[in-house]
Design a protein around this motif. Structure first.
Motif, PDB file in Angstrom:
ATOM      1  N   ALA A 126      -1.308  12.882  -8.283  1.00 32.97           N
ATOM      2  CA  ALA A 126      -2.647  12.375  -8.582  1.00 32.97           C
ATOM      3  C   ALA A 126      -3.691  12.921  -7.606  1.00 32.97           C
ATOM      4  O   ALA A 126      -3.445  13.002  -6.409  1.00 32.97           O
ATOM      5  CB  ALA A 126      -2.649  10.853  -8.532  1.00 32.97           C
ATOM      6  N   CYS A 127      -4.838  13.264  -8.143  1.00 30.67           N
ATOM      7  CA  CYS A 127      -5.993  13.654  -7.334  1.00 30.67           C
ATOM      8  C   CYS A 127      -6.949  12.478  -7.188  1.00 30.67           C
ATOM      9  O   CYS A 127      -7.726  12.418  -6.246  1.00 30.67           O
ATOM     10  CB  CYS A 127      -6.742  14.801  -7.987  1.00 30.67           C
ATOM     11  N   ASN A 128      -6.907  11.574  -8.169  1.00 31.32           N
ATOM     12  CA  ASN A 128      -7.779  10.407  -8.225  1.00 31.32           C
ATOM     13  C   ASN A 128      -6.967   9.194  -8.647  1.00 31.32           C
ATOM     14  O   ASN A 128      -5.970   9.341  -9.365  1.00 31.32           O
ATOM     15  CB  ASN A 128      -8.898  10.608  -9.259  1.00 31.32           C
ATOM     16  N   ILE A 129      -7.410   8.006  -8.232  1.00 35.47           N
ATOM     17  CA  ILE A 129      -6.776   6.773  -8.670  1.00 35.47           C
ATOM     18  C   ILE A 129      -7.850   5.737  -8.992  1.00 35.47           C
ATOM     19  O   ILE A 129      -8.967   5.809  -8.478  1.00 35.47           O
ATOM     20  CB  ILE A 129      -5.786   6.192  -7.628  1.00 35.47           C
ATOM     21  N   ILE A 130      -7.501   4.815  -9.861  1.00 31.07           N
ATOM     22  CA  ILE A 130      -8.316   3.641 -10.137  1.00 31.07           C
ATOM     23  C   ILE A 130      -7.454   2.437  -9.825  1.00 31.07           C
ATOM     24  O   ILE A 130      -6.328   2.322 -10.318  1.00 31.07           O
ATOM     25  CB  ILE A 130      -8.785   3.605 -11.610  1.00 31.07           C
ATOM     26  N   LEU A 131      -7.953   1.552  -8.981  1.00 26.37           N
ATOM     27  CA  LEU A 131      -7.229   0.350  -8.600  1.00 26.37           C
ATOM     28  C   LEU A 131      -7.616  -0.786  -9.534  1.00 26.37           C
ATOM     29  O   LEU A 131      -8.763  -0.862  -9.978  1.00 26.37           O
ATOM     30  CB  LEU A 131      -7.575  -0.037  -7.160  1.00 26.37           C
TER      31      LEU A 131
ATOM     32  N   VAL B 238       3.631   6.442  -5.358  1.00 24.74           N
ATOM     33  CA  VAL B 238       3.525   6.748  -6.784  1.00 24.74           C
ATOM     34  C   VAL B 238       2.445   7.793  -7.027  1.00 24.74           C
ATOM     35  O   VAL B 238       2.638   8.735  -7.791  1.00 24.74           O
ATOM     36  CB  VAL B 238       3.247   5.455  -7.597  1.00 24.74           C
ATOM     37  N   ALA B 239       1.300   7.649  -6.376  1.00 27.93           N
ATOM     38  CA  ALA B 239       0.205   8.600  -6.555  1.00 27.93           C
ATOM     39  C   ALA B 239       0.611  10.005  -6.105  1.00 27.93           C
ATOM     40  O   ALA B 239       0.340  10.991  -6.797  1.00 27.93           O
ATOM     41  CB  ALA B 239      -1.024   8.134  -5.786  1.00 27.93           C
ATOM     42  N   ILE B 240       1.276  10.093  -4.973  1.00 32.93           N
ATOM     43  CA  ILE B 240       1.696  11.403  -4.451  1.00 32.93           C
ATOM     44  C   ILE B 240       2.766  12.019  -5.333  1.00 32.93           C
ATOM     45  O   ILE B 240       2.701  13.202  -5.683  1.00 32.93           O
ATOM     46  CB  ILE B 240       2.172  11.270  -2.992  1.00 32.93           C
ATOM     47  N   LYS B 241       3.767  11.232  -5.720  1.00 37.47           N
ATOM     48  CA  LYS B 241       4.852  11.747  -6.569  1.00 37.47           C
ATOM     49  C   LYS B 241       4.348  12.228  -7.919  1.00 37.47           C
ATOM     50  O   LYS B 241       4.893  13.153  -8.500  1.00 37.47           O
ATOM     51  CB  LYS B 241       5.930  10.686  -6.765  1.00 37.47           C
ATOM     52  N   SER B 242       3.303  11.607  -8.427  1.00 35.95           N
ATOM     53  CA  SER B 242       2.768  12.014  -9.729  1.00 35.95           C
ATOM     54  C   SER B 242       1.711  13.108  -9.606  1.00 35.95           C
ATOM     55  O   SER B 242       1.178  13.571 -10.608  1.00 35.95           O
ATOM     56  CB  SER B 242       2.197  10.805 -10.476  1.00 35.95           C
TER      57      SER B 242
ATOM     58  N   MET C 100       0.827  -1.178   0.000  1.00 35.62           N
ATOM     59  CA  MET C 100       0.000   0.000   0.000  1.00 35.62           C
ATOM     60  C   MET C 100       0.879   1.253   0.000  1.00 35.62           C
ATOM     61  O   MET C 100       0.506   2.242  -0.621  1.00 35.62           O
ATOM     62  CB  MET C 100      -0.946  -0.025   1.202  1.00 35.62           C
ATOM     63  N   LYS C 101       2.025   1.202   0.664  1.00 37.86           N
ATOM     64  CA  LYS C 101       2.911   2.365   0.693  1.00 37.86           C
ATOM     65  C   LYS C 101       3.362   2.750  -0.707  1.00 37.86           C
ATOM     66  O   LYS C 101       3.390   3.937  -1.051  1.00 37.86           O
ATOM     67  CB  LYS C 101       4.137   2.071   1.559  1.00 37.86           C
ATOM     68  N   LEU C 102       3.728   1.757  -1.506  1.00 35.92           N
ATOM     69  CA  LEU C 102       4.191   2.021  -2.865  1.00 35.92           C
ATOM     70  C   LEU C 102       3.081   2.636  -3.711  1.00 35.92           C
ATOM     71  O   LEU C 102       3.319   3.564  -4.487  1.00 35.92           O
ATOM     72  CB  LEU C 102       4.717   0.735  -3.509  1.00 35.92           C
ATOM     73  N   LEU C 103       1.876   2.151  -3.549  1.00 33.32           N
ATOM     74  CA  LEU C 103       0.733   2.694  -4.274  1.00 33.32           C
ATOM     75  C   LEU C 103       0.610   4.193  -4.028  1.00 33.32           C
ATOM     76  O   LEU C 103       0.512   4.986  -4.967  1.00 33.32           O
ATOM     77  CB  LEU C 103      -0.558   1.989  -3.834  1.00 33.32           C
ATOM     78  N   PHE C 104       0.641   4.587  -2.777  1.00 33.99           N
ATOM     79  CA  PHE C 104       0.469   6.003  -2.463  1.00 33.99           C
ATOM     80  C   PHE C 104       1.707   6.822  -2.756  1.00 33.99           C
ATOM     81  O   PHE C 104       1.603   7.994  -3.099  1.00 33.99           O
ATOM     82  CB  PHE C 104      -0.011   6.178  -1.023  1.00 33.99           C
TER      83      PHE C 104
END
Length: 71
Positions: free
Chosen positions: A13-18, A7-11, A1-5
């Motif tokens: 992202a305002c929204n994600i699709i899993l 990547v989202a934070i570094k990019s 889960m840490k890696l998921l967030f």
């Protein structure tokens, strides 16, 4: 889960699709799928990132948490 967030934070992202696959071909979400989704959803709320959908992909089709009202 840490890696998921991470990547989202570094990019930015305002929204994600899993999305993840079920090699068995079973489109029904398992208890583990639902439990992990709930943890990710809670963490995303703290970070201000909206989860738009959670998809299960198989050879025969796709299951959408959003389409089934599990969001």
């Amino acid at each position: 889960m840490k890696l998921l967030f991470a990547v989202a934070i570094k990019s930015g992202a305002c929204n994600i699709i899993l999305a993840h696959n079920h090699p068995s071909g079973n489109l029904k979400p398992s208890n583990a799928d639902v439990g992990l989704y709930k943890k990710i959803k809670k963490a995303s709320e703290y970070l201000g990132i909206k989860v738009l959908d959670n998809l299960i992909i198989t050879r025969i089709g796709c299951y959408s948490f959003a389409d089934d009202g599990l969001m």
